[in-house]
Scaffold this active site. Structure first.
Site, mmCIF file in Angstrom:
data_model
loop_
_atom_site.group_PDB
_atom_site.id
_atom_site.type_symbol
_atom_site.label_atom_id
_atom_site.label_comp_id
_atom_site.label_asym_id
_atom_site.label_seq_id
_atom_site.Cartn_x
_atom_site.Cartn_y
_atom_site.Cartn_z
ATOM 1 N N ARG A 133 0.968 -0.994 -0.040
ATOM 2 C CA ARG A 133 -0.202 -0.031 -0.008
ATOM 3 C C ARG A 133 0.959 1.136 -0.024
ATOM 4 O O ARG A 133 1.510 1.512 1.118
ATOM 5 C CB ARG A 133 -0.999 0.133 1.185
ATOM 6 N N PRO A 134 1.030 1.847 -1.229
ATOM 7 C CA PRO A 134 2.221 2.964 -1.506
ATOM 8 C C PRO A 134 2.035 4.014 -0.624
ATOM 9 O O PRO A 134 1.990 5.273 -1.311
ATOM 10 C CB PRO A 134 2.014 2.914 -2.871
ATOM 11 N N CYS A 135 2.244 3.922 0.793
ATOM 12 C CA CYS A 135 2.162 5.219 1.601
ATOM 13 C C CYS A 135 3.155 6.279 1.323
ATOM 14 O O CYS A 135 3.277 7.453 1.395
ATOM 15 C CB CYS A 135 2.015 4.997 2.990
ATOM 16 N N HIS A 136 4.257 5.750 0.724
ATOM 17 C CA HIS A 136 5.495 6.334 0.325
ATOM 18 C C HIS A 136 5.337 7.330 -0.683
ATOM 19 O O HIS A 136 6.090 8.225 -0.955
ATOM 20 C CB HIS A 136 6.816 5.379 -0.008
ATOM 21 N N ARG A 137 4.295 7.224 -1.359
ATOM 22 C CA ARG A 137 3.875 8.142 -2.616
ATOM 23 C C ARG A 137 3.238 9.450 -2.160
ATOM 24 O O ARG A 137 2.762 10.016 -2.862
ATOM 25 C CB ARG A 137 2.970 7.410 -3.629
#
Length: 183
Positions: A133-137
């Protein structure tokens, strides 16, 4: 039963935790993916069982991601959170590879009021599935990297890997210029 495994990656050893599931392909639903020194990361409990095989598909997809061959994950996920957290986490999954959104934009995507941006940030920070779940984006409105449970250097690495940030030149390891341009 809770199962776990560890994978080596360019951002350090990843701890994958899952639960057995008859509905999931491979019989495993991924519940957590954490990185070294991550705030709030789970710790291996005595009753958990280490198992490699149920994580084969997750390991394959993660390896493909780091090899630049995968842009989205297609794994069965099972996480626990409030309704609000689930809405935020669902919105994270819709952020395309190689792009970023601000916390305010993410709040807007779930229909939250601008006053709820801080709550959105808190929910992003509680994401138990880093990378998948790309929270880094999610970045600050000013374009600055803000908050990442596994540390800003890892966030920056992931965004550079995806092409969302320009690569940087490591001057300490770059070959020295010889001769220069004399023309």
């Amino acid at each position: 039963m809770t199962l776990y495994t560890a994978l080596t990656s360019p951002v350090g050893d990843l701890l994958l935790v899952g639960t057995e599931s008859d509905q999931a392909s491979g019989g495993l639903a991924l519940a957590s993916l954490s990185m070294p020194q991550q705030r709030g990361a789970p710790t291996i409990a005595p009753q958990w069982r280490r198992a490699e095989e149920p994580f084969t598909e997750a390991a394959r997809q993660i390896a493909e991601y780091f090899a630049g061959e995968r842009r989205a994950f297609t794994l069965t996920l099972r996480t626990r959170g409030t309704d609000f957290q689930q809405r935020v986490w669902g919105a994270l999954e819709s952020i395309p590879y190689g792009t970023t959104v601000s916390y305010g934009q993410l709040a807007s995507r779930i229909g939250a009021d601008r006053r709820d941006v801080r709550a959105v940030g808190t929910a992003v920070g509680a994401n138990p599935l880093l990378l998948v779940r790309p929270c880094h984006r999610v970045i600050g409105a000013d374009g600055a990297l803000r908050g990442f449970a596994a540390g800003l250097p890892r966030k920056e690495f992931l965004l550079r890997h995806e092409g969302a940030l320009a690569p940087t030149l490591d001057l300490e390891t770059a070959p020295a210029a010889t001769g220069g341009n004399r023309g």
